[in-house]
Design an enzyme around this catalytic site. Sequence first.
Site, mmCIF file in Angstrom:
data_model
loop_
_atom_site.group_PDB
_atom_site.id
_atom_site.type_symbol
_atom_site.label_atom_id
_atom_site.label_comp_id
_atom_site.label_asym_id
_atom_site.label_seq_id
_atom_site.Cartn_x
_atom_site.Cartn_y
_atom_site.Cartn_z
ATOM 1 C CB THR A 174 -4.721 1.067 3.831
ATOM 2 O OG1 THR A 174 -5.198 0.555 2.591
ATOM 3 C CG2 THR A 174 -3.847 -0.023 4.448
ATOM 4 C CG ASP A 175 -9.341 0.285 0.982
ATOM 5 O OD1 ASP A 175 -8.102 0.263 0.811
ATOM 6 O OD2 ASP A 175 -10.142 0.597 0.077
ATOM 7 C CD GLU A 176 -3.865 -1.420 -0.704
ATOM 8 O OE1 GLU A 176 -3.040 -2.321 -0.830
ATOM 9 O OE2 GLU A 176 -3.771 -0.327 -1.286
ATOM 10 C CE1 TYR B 162 0.980 0.401 2.701
ATOM 11 C CE2 TYR B 162 -0.882 -0.475 1.445
ATOM 12 C CZ TYR B 162 -0.328 0.513 2.248
ATOM 13 O OH TYR B 162 -1.093 1.605 2.615
ATOM 14 C CE LYS C 137 -0.861 1.588 6.912
ATOM 15 N NZ LYS C 137 -0.260 2.813 7.479
HETATM 16 P P1 NAD Z 1 3.760 8.355 0.882
HETATM 17 O O1 NAD Z 1 4.593 7.193 0.489
HETATM 18 O O2 NAD Z 1 3.443 9.405 -0.133
HETATM 19 O O3 NAD Z 1 4.444 9.112 2.121
HETATM 20 C C1 NAD Z 1 5.003 8.419 3.198
HETATM 21 C C2 NAD Z 1 5.842 9.425 4.007
HETATM 22 O O4 NAD Z 1 6.368 8.726 5.158
HETATM 23 C C3 NAD Z 1 7.043 9.990 3.245
HETATM 24 O O5 NAD Z 1 7.149 11.377 3.471
HETATM 25 C C4 NAD Z 1 8.229 9.246 3.854
HETATM 26 O O6 NAD Z 1 9.441 10.009 3.828
HETATM 27 C C5 NAD Z 1 7.741 9.032 5.275
HETATM 28 N N1 NAD Z 1 8.407 7.890 5.933
HETATM 29 C C6 NAD Z 1 8.592 6.633 5.434
HETATM 30 N N2 NAD Z 1 9.259 5.883 6.313
HETATM 31 C C7 NAD Z 1 9.481 6.666 7.418
HETATM 32 C C8 NAD Z 1 10.106 6.447 8.658
HETATM 33 N N3 NAD Z 1 10.656 5.259 8.971
HETATM 34 N N4 NAD Z 1 10.133 7.468 9.559
HETATM 35 C C9 NAD Z 1 9.592 8.669 9.264
HETATM 36 N N5 NAD Z 1 9.006 8.944 8.084
HETATM 37 C C10 NAD Z 1 8.947 7.947 7.170
HETATM 38 O O7 NAD Z 1 2.438 7.733 1.491
HETATM 39 P P2 NAD Z 1 0.927 8.277 1.466
HETATM 40 O O8 NAD Z 1 0.280 7.821 0.229
HETATM 41 O O9 NAD Z 1 0.932 9.720 1.819
HETATM 42 O O10 NAD Z 1 0.319 7.443 2.658
HETATM 43 C C11 NAD Z 1 0.343 7.944 3.988
HETATM 44 C C12 NAD Z 1 -0.331 6.944 4.926
HETATM 45 O O11 NAD Z 1 -1.675 6.732 4.503
HETATM 46 C C13 NAD Z 1 0.331 5.572 4.921
HETATM 47 O O12 NAD Z 1 0.325 5.082 6.244
HETATM 48 C C14 NAD Z 1 -0.575 4.712 4.039
HETATM 49 O O13 NAD Z 1 -0.524 3.358 4.441
HETATM 50 C C15 NAD Z 1 -1.918 5.341 4.316
HETATM 51 N N6 NAD Z 1 -2.913 5.237 3.228
HETATM 52 C C16 NAD Z 1 -2.597 5.639 1.968
HETATM 53 C C17 NAD Z 1 -3.578 5.583 0.959
HETATM 54 C C18 NAD Z 1 -3.295 6.062 -0.442
HETATM 55 O O14 NAD Z 1 -4.141 5.929 -1.332
HETATM 56 N N7 NAD Z 1 -2.137 6.669 -0.734
HETATM 57 C C19 NAD Z 1 -4.862 5.103 1.250
HETATM 58 C C20 NAD Z 1 -5.150 4.681 2.573
HETATM 59 C C21 NAD Z 1 -4.160 4.778 3.543
HETATM 60 P P1 TYD Z 2 -1.674 1.880 -6.859
HETATM 61 O O1 TYD Z 2 -1.772 3.350 -7.197
HETATM 62 O O2 TYD Z 2 -0.316 1.273 -6.735
HETATM 63 O O3 TYD Z 2 -2.519 1.696 -5.517
HETATM 64 P P2 TYD Z 2 -2.965 0.309 -4.751
HETATM 65 O O4 TYD Z 2 -2.232 -0.838 -5.323
HETATM 66 O O5 TYD Z 2 -2.538 0.589 -3.344
HETATM 67 O O6 TYD Z 2 -4.441 0.222 -4.931
HETATM 68 O O7 TYD Z 2 -2.488 1.032 -7.933
HETATM 69 C C1 TYD Z 2 -3.854 1.257 -8.155
HETATM 70 C C2 TYD Z 2 -4.316 0.228 -9.168
HETATM 71 O O8 TYD Z 2 -3.682 0.480 -10.424
HETATM 72 C C3 TYD Z 2 -3.936 -1.184 -8.791
HETATM 73 O O9 TYD Z 2 -5.001 -2.062 -9.186
HETATM 74 C C4 TYD Z 2 -2.701 -1.480 -9.626
HETATM 75 C C5 TYD Z 2 -2.932 -0.644 -10.879
HETATM 76 N N1 TYD Z 2 -1.708 -0.127 -11.538
HETATM 77 C C6 TYD Z 2 -1.519 -0.326 -12.909
HETATM 78 O O10 TYD Z 2 -2.357 -0.950 -13.588
HETATM 79 N N2 TYD Z 2 -0.399 0.168 -13.488
HETATM 80 C C7 TYD Z 2 0.553 0.857 -12.801
HETATM 81 O O11 TYD Z 2 1.581 1.254 -13.382
HETATM 82 C C8 TYD Z 2 0.336 1.077 -11.387
HETATM 83 C C9 TYD Z 2 1.349 1.832 -10.573
HETATM 84 C C10 TYD Z 2 -0.809 0.566 -10.811
#
Ligand code: NAD
Ligand code: TYD
Length: 339
Positions: free
Chosen positions: A125-127, A153, A157
Amino acid sequence: MKIAVTGGAGFIGSNFIFHMLKAHPEDRVICLDKLTYAGNLSTLASVMDNPNFHFVKLDICDREGVYKLFEEEHPDMVVNFAAESHVDRSIENPEIFLQTNIIGTSVLMNACRKYGIQRYHQVSTDEVYGDLPLDRPNLFFTETTPIHTSSPYSSSKAGADLLVLAYHRTYGLPVTISRCSNNYGPYHFPEKLIPLMIINALHDKPLPVYGDGLNVRDWLYVEDHCRAIDLILQKGKVGEIYNVGGHNEMRNIDIVKLICKELGKPERLITHVTDRKGHDRRYAIDPTKIYNELEWLPETKFADGIKKTIKWYLENQEWWENIVNGEYQGYYERMYGRR
Ligand code: NAD
Ligand code: TYD
């Protein structure tokens, strides 16, 4: 090619599985997922009968289980999406983030070393770069921006990323890493900003914006992220990191207002609530490297992607109603009740 996809019952992992089965119908995809609160087997219903798809309920921290699976399946590639992914939950309970995101990654890579692999890809992630100031819009994250994390988090990562690079340098494991900006699209778990606001607005519930709502995120449609990972697997250079993002910076408050407008709901639903602890101000990716080396560009404009996403939530109420009517209710009460 046999590809093991971890976390495939979650948001991005499931979209990646749909992409791969369509783009590479000759490949076999094995999904490993623990099915935590964020994993949902019904998300994968449309591919369950595909003979090239196989689901295994497995915790990536379960060394014996993971080794047994590798022994039986001998995957050619592993794409690791499995993670605890929600910043707010990491602030409440950091330990599970360290366990899954770091220890789980090391278990997977040890299995890759033991059984051999063509590629281990870490979805990051970019975070991991921390945040950028709002008043310097010309600053972006590049692959050489120092790691500087804010939340448990993002720290977990970043820890995993460092371990992945160490396994490459020390053991020669053929790894790649992608660091993507915020995704949005179908099957996004309702605790995250965009689906939470859509679902609350549909119920005429308050729309809880943290702090002043001026925090900026760089939004990418999930299918564009999946295409980027596919390209990295095909053409990416081993040992390299690729940033993935589409220059689509938006302030939270503007996203919430847009959702109100699209759904015909009044902006008076917007409620400013106590800010997130350590809240990152701005994320913004410089995607020059992946564009120059792999010719990746995002295809979905935000204006279209958000409409598609809202339409998906309107047409798939059963999917999210099952979630919000379950244990999610307790989570919502805990997180937002006294905010
Ligand atoms: P999500 O929370 O929707 O899904 C995570 C999945 O992992 C779930 O199906 C969960 O059951 C599974 N999981 C959790 N712990 C596990 C374990 N110990 N063993 C096996 N499976 C397990 O997450 P997401 O938003 O789909 O993110 C997926 C990946 O992408 C993550 O690594 C996250 O850090 C990365 N990512 C997410 C975003 C975003 O905007 N959502 C952006 C950049 C990177
Ligand atoms: P989020 O979807 O949790 O992603 P991330 O924190 O990984 O970027 O949140 C996106 C942005 O929205 C973040 O700045 C926090 C804000 N946010 C709210 O303002 N209200 C909410 O209820 C949630 C879940 C997030």
